[in-house]
Design an enzyme around this catalytic site. Structure first.
Site, PDB file in Angstrom:
ATOM      1  N   GLU A  84       0.804  -0.923  -0.208  1.00  0.00           N
ATOM      2  CA  GLU A  84       0.224   0.138   0.224  1.00  0.00           C
ATOM      3  C   GLU A  84       0.902   1.162   0.375  1.00  0.00           C
ATOM      4  O   GLU A  84       2.367   1.151   0.131  1.00  0.00           O
ATOM      5  CB  GLU A  84      -0.663   0.337   1.506  1.00  0.00           C
ATOM      6  CG  GLU A  84       0.012   0.031   2.444  1.00  0.00           C
ATOM      7  CD  GLU A  84      -1.683  -0.071   3.925  1.00  0.00           C
ATOM      8  OE1 GLU A  84      -2.043  -1.107   4.011  1.00  0.00           O
ATOM      9  OE2 GLU A  84      -0.894   0.851   4.586  1.00  0.00           O
ATOM     10  N   CYS A  97       3.599   8.826   0.545  1.00  0.00           N
ATOM     11  CA  CYS A  97       3.905   7.968   1.592  1.00  0.00           C
ATOM     12  C   CYS A  97       3.754   5.990   0.861  1.00  0.00           C
ATOM     13  O   CYS A  97       3.390   6.061   0.424  1.00  0.00           O
ATOM     14  CB  CYS A  97       3.468   7.808   2.625  1.00  0.00           C
ATOM     15  SG  CYS A  97       3.682   6.183   3.526  1.00  0.00           S
ATOM     16  N   CYS A 104       6.942  -6.644   6.647  1.00  0.00           N
ATOM     17  CA  CYS A 104       8.120  -6.368   7.710  1.00  0.00           C
ATOM     18  C   CYS A 104       8.848  -6.869   8.792  1.00  0.00           C
ATOM     19  O   CYS A 104       8.202  -7.117   9.103  1.00  0.00           O
ATOM     20  CB  CYS A 104       7.539  -4.698   8.226  1.00  0.00           C
ATOM     21  SG  CYS A 104       9.194  -4.477   9.449  1.00  0.00           S
ATOM     22  N   CYS A 108       7.692  -4.702  15.481  1.00  0.00           N
ATOM     23  CA  CYS A 108       7.302  -3.293  16.554  1.00  0.00           C
ATOM     24  C   CYS A 108       5.614  -3.853  16.573  1.00  0.00           C
ATOM     25  O   CYS A 108       5.036  -4.320  16.081  1.00  0.00           O
ATOM     26  CB  CYS A 108       7.662  -2.469  15.695  1.00  0.00           C
ATOM     27  SG  CYS A 108       9.092  -1.328  15.125  1.00  0.00           S
ATOM     28  N   CYS A 111       3.012  -2.139  15.629  1.00  0.00           N
ATOM     29  CA  CYS A 111       2.593  -2.102  13.490  1.00  0.00           C
ATOM     30  C   CYS A 111       1.504  -2.466  13.305  1.00  0.00           C
ATOM     31  O   CYS A 111       2.675  -4.098  13.265  1.00  0.00           O
ATOM     32  CB  CYS A 111       4.090  -2.121  13.287  1.00  0.00           C
ATOM     33  SG  CYS A 111       3.767  -1.178  11.616  1.00  0.00           S
ATOM     34  N   GLY A 156       7.016  -1.345   5.681  1.00  0.00           N
ATOM     35  CA  GLY A 156       9.069  -2.310   5.282  1.00  0.00           C
ATOM     36  C   GLY A 156       9.776  -1.063   6.241  1.00  0.00           C
ATOM     37  O   GLY A 156       9.808  -0.399   6.599  1.00  0.00           O
ATOM     38  N   GLU A 157      10.902  -1.609   6.138  1.00  0.00           N
ATOM     39  CA  GLU A 157      12.113  -0.861   6.641  1.00  0.00           C
ATOM     40  C   GLU A 157      13.214  -1.091   5.302  1.00  0.00           C
ATOM     41  O   GLU A 157      13.658  -1.541   5.524  1.00  0.00           O
ATOM     42  CB  GLU A 157      12.575  -1.526   7.736  1.00  0.00           C
ATOM     43  CG  GLU A 157      13.872  -1.632   7.980  1.00  0.00           C
ATOM     44  CD  GLU A 157      13.946   0.431   8.614  1.00  0.00           C
ATOM     45  OE1 GLU A 157      13.348   0.836   9.179  1.00  0.00           O
ATOM     46  OE2 GLU A 157      15.299   0.511   8.308  1.00  0.00           O
ATOM     47  N   SER A 188      12.885   6.998   6.598  1.00  0.00           N
ATOM     48  CA  SER A 188      12.288   6.707   7.469  1.00  0.00           C
ATOM     49  C   SER A 188      13.345   5.574   8.037  1.00  0.00           C
ATOM     50  O   SER A 188      12.759   4.303   7.881  1.00  0.00           O
ATOM     51  CB  SER A 188      11.033   6.697   8.295  1.00  0.00           C
ATOM     52  OG  SER A 188      10.673   6.783   9.440  1.00  0.00           O
ATOM     53  N   SER A 211      12.450   5.970  14.207  1.00  0.00           N
ATOM     54  CA  SER A 211      11.077   6.230  14.922  1.00  0.00           C
ATOM     55  C   SER A 211      12.399   5.631  15.855  1.00  0.00           C
ATOM     56  O   SER A 211      13.188   4.503  16.599  1.00  0.00           O
ATOM     57  CB  SER A 211      10.835   5.142  14.225  1.00  0.00           C
ATOM     58  OG  SER A 211      10.649   5.574  13.126  1.00  0.00           O
ATOM     59  N   LEU A 212      11.705   6.722  17.000  1.00  0.00           N
ATOM     60  CA  LEU A 212      12.483   6.615  17.999  1.00  0.00           C
ATOM     61  C   LEU A 212      11.071   6.106  19.587  1.00  0.00           C
ATOM     62  O   LEU A 212      11.501   4.911  20.178  1.00  0.00           O
ATOM     63  CB  LEU A 212      12.143   7.773  19.101  1.00  0.00           C
ATOM     64  CG  LEU A 212      13.687   8.020  20.137  1.00  0.00           C
ATOM     65  CD1 LEU A 212      14.875   7.055  19.635  1.00  0.00           C
ATOM     66  CD2 LEU A 212      13.817   9.662  20.674  1.00  0.00           C
ATOM     67  N   HIS A 213      10.064   6.859  19.475  1.00  0.00           N
ATOM     68  CA  HIS A 213       9.578   5.932  20.090  1.00  0.00           C
ATOM     69  C   HIS A 213       9.324   6.330  21.590  1.00  0.00           C
ATOM     70  O   HIS A 213       8.262   5.629  22.925  1.00  0.00           O
ATOM     71  CB  HIS A 213       8.316   4.520  19.898  1.00  0.00           C
ATOM     72  CG  HIS A 213       8.129   4.696  18.082  1.00  0.00           C
ATOM     73  ND1 HIS A 213       7.689   5.861  17.407  1.00  0.00           N
ATOM     74  CD2 HIS A 213       8.602   3.530  17.317  1.00  0.00           C
ATOM     75  CE1 HIS A 213       7.498   5.985  16.666  1.00  0.00           C
ATOM     76  NE2 HIS A 213       7.670   4.812  16.390  1.00  0.00           N
ATOM     77  N   ASN A 287      -1.977   5.144  15.831  1.00  0.00           N
ATOM     78  CA  ASN A 287      -3.821   4.845  14.874  1.00  0.00           C
ATOM     79  C   ASN A 287      -3.868   3.561  15.261  1.00  0.00           C
ATOM     80  O   ASN A 287      -3.249   2.498  15.300  1.00  0.00           O
ATOM     81  CB  ASN A 287      -3.360   4.623  13.735  1.00  0.00           C
ATOM     82  CG  ASN A 287      -2.750   5.751  13.187  1.00  0.00           C
ATOM     83  OD1 ASN A 287      -3.774   6.883  12.724  1.00  0.00           O
ATOM     84  ND2 ASN A 287      -1.993   6.411  12.341  1.00  0.00           N
ATOM     85  N   CYS A 330      -0.044   2.428   9.112  1.00  0.00           N
ATOM     86  CA  CYS A 330       0.665   1.640   8.186  1.00  0.00           C
ATOM     87  C   CYS A 330       0.266   0.123   8.135  1.00  0.00           C
ATOM     88  O   CYS A 330       0.094  -0.860   8.940  1.00  0.00           O
ATOM     89  CB  CYS A 330       2.445   1.112   8.942  1.00  0.00           C
ATOM     90  SG  CYS A 330       2.828   3.044   9.659  1.00  0.00           S
TER      91      CYS A 330
HETATM   92  N1  SAH Z   1       9.792   1.074   8.668  1.00  0.00           N
HETATM   93  C1  SAH Z   1      10.275   2.584   9.101  1.00  0.00           C
HETATM   94  C2  SAH Z   1       9.435   2.914   7.907  1.00  0.00           C
HETATM   95  C3  SAH Z   1       7.514   2.722   8.171  1.00  0.00           C
HETATM   96  S1  SAH Z   1       6.971   2.810   9.674  1.00  0.00           S
HETATM   97  C4  SAH Z   1      10.234   2.961  10.834  1.00  0.00           C
HETATM   98  O1  SAH Z   1      10.239   2.168  11.502  1.00  0.00           O
HETATM   99  O2  SAH Z   1      10.803   4.532  10.479  1.00  0.00           O
HETATM  100  C5  SAH Z   1       6.558   4.709   9.823  1.00  0.00           C
HETATM  101  C6  SAH Z   1       6.531   5.131  11.102  1.00  0.00           C
HETATM  102  O3  SAH Z   1       5.203   5.268  11.186  1.00  0.00           O
HETATM  103  C7  SAH Z   1       7.493   4.774  12.293  1.00  0.00           C
HETATM  104  O4  SAH Z   1       7.441   5.952  12.425  1.00  0.00           O
HETATM  105  C8  SAH Z   1       6.897   3.786  12.329  1.00  0.00           C
HETATM  106  O5  SAH Z   1       7.316   3.265  13.352  1.00  0.00           O
HETATM  107  C9  SAH Z   1       5.038   4.171  12.178  1.00  0.00           C
HETATM  108  N2  SAH Z   1       3.719   3.976  12.453  1.00  0.00           N
HETATM  109  C10 SAH Z   1       4.019   2.186  12.620  1.00  0.00           C
HETATM  110  N3  SAH Z   1       3.236   1.710  12.833  1.00  0.00           N
HETATM  111  C11 SAH Z   1       1.745   3.546  13.685  1.00  0.00           C
HETATM  112  C12 SAH Z   1       0.744   3.080  14.252  1.00  0.00           C
HETATM  113  N4  SAH Z   1      -0.142   2.114  14.348  1.00  0.00           N
HETATM  114  N5  SAH Z   1       0.672   4.478  14.582  1.00  0.00           N
HETATM  115  C13 SAH Z   1       0.745   5.473  14.381  1.00  0.00           C
HETATM  116  N6  SAH Z   1       1.994   5.031  14.137  1.00  0.00           N
HETATM  117  C14 SAH Z   1       3.117   3.991  13.409  1.00  0.00           C
END
Ligand code: SAH
Length: 342
Positions: A84, A97, A104, A108, A111, A156-157, A188, A211-213, A287, A330
């Protein structure tokens, strides 16, 4: 696949088929316009027959349009795999995007893209195919782009598919191609440290987002398995290197998960962690993904978190939620389509 090739490689390819050189230009034009093979009127049937198996499918399998104009696309590739992409419309242009892998393997915990693991990498051409298709769908031409900005934030990463992503970045930013400036492209990553160095060393100048989180390694490990391999400090060091080499500021994405990482105390720790770095922070309320059971931070709390960061001098914004009515996060739409098909 033909989209994996540069223009000069396509010339060689056409010549090796025993065709005249000008056919290469016609073929390249057709590719840039995302024409399906049977829509090309300039090429003889015999040549089309010869290139059939290498020609992209250019197939938009499904498209959803949100009230806010955001478009969600499902693309289908030659082998039947679906992925997608999302087009978001801003005042300054249209940002696509796009996905870099089918599935992937980063795992995480919040995700949807990683739920069924990694199916396969996308080729450079398959990444380019997404851009060309959406550009066409939005009424763009190769020299009058409807897609102006790219973020590699779909499924994907990107740094786990390094060679193909590098090739894609070169192809999509090349002058004879779509010529999308690397300044308008954001990669990203969950933080695969050695590949950040490599990206810088190869001379790319795309925007880098991490992506820190979480604000410490122990909490980050609970959300992102990659944190077992690389620490936050190692990531920051790599980002500084990237900045020195490219002059590009970097950014951190911080997904706000209710009750997990969204307290004001965490905001203080985040501000402390990133103090003085040439970076900014993008807050994204999570999300909701059904299979994951985690909730996003409510809007009022998200703004309080943001305010705390900016009051401490950090450059931060909260990402506007777009396309929430059509499955914004995602992998959401893809998993929906897969379920429907099963
Ligand atoms: N793999 C890469 C790029 C894809 S994800 C990465 O990790 O950066 C793009 C962004 O969306 C990342 O910051 C990821 O952590 C975030 N993401 C994934 N699932 C999500 C969700 N359910 N709600 C909000 N952000 C999300």
């Amino acid at each position: 696949m033909l989209l994996d090739l540069t223009k000069s490689e396509i010339k060689t390819f056409v010549e090796e088929l025993g065709e005249k050189a000008f056919r290469a230009n016609q073929l390249y034009d057709a590719l840039l316009q995302a024409k399906k093979l049977d829509e090309i009127t300039t090429l003889p049937k015999s040549l089309k027959e010869k290139i059939k198996s290498e020609y992209p499918s250019f197939c938009i399998y499904k498209k959803l349009v949100s009230k806010d104009g955001t478009c969600k696309y499902i693309f289908k590739f030659l082998d039947g795999e679906i992925i997608e992409g999302v087009l978001m419309k801003y005042k300054y242009g249209n940002t696509l995007c796009l996905s870099t892998q089918v599935g992937c393997r980063m795992g995480c915990s919040f995700c949807a893209s990683t739920l069924n693991g990694l199916k396969r990498n996308l080729s450079a051409g398959e990444m380019l195919e997404q851009v060309l298709l959406v550009n066409r769908d939005q009424g763009g031409e190769p020299d009058r782009r409807a897609v102006t900005n790219l973020v590699l934030m779909g499924m994907g990463e990107p740094l786990d598919n390094f060679e193909n992503v590098c090739k894609f970045l070169s192809l999509v930013s090349s002058e004879e191609g779509l010529n999308i400036s690397q300044r308008n492209i954001t990669l990203s990553t969950c933080g695969i440290v050695p590949k950040i160095y490599e990206l810088a060393d190869r001379g790319f100048s795309v925007n880098l987002t991490i992506s820190l989180h979480a604000t410490n390694d122990e909490e980050r490990k609970k959300l992102m398995p990659i944190a077992n391999a690389f620490s936050i400090q190692e990531i920051i060091k790599a980002c500084k290197y990237y900045f020195e080499k490219t002059g590009r500021r970097f950014a951190f994405e911080y997904t706000l998960v209710a009750g997990v990482n969204d307290s004001l105390h965490e905001a203080d720790k985040l501000a402390e962690l990133l103090k003085g770095l040439p970076c900014f922070v993008n807050l994204i309320p999570l999300n909701y993904v059904q299979e994951r059971g985690m909730r996003g931070t409510e809007i009022k709390k998200a703004y309080a978190f943001l305010e705390r960061l900016t009051s401490k001098g950090l450059n931060a914004t909260k990402r506007r939620t777009m396309g929430a009515d059509i499955g914004g996060a995602c992998g959401q739409l893809r998993s929906q389509v897969l379920k429907e098909e099963a």
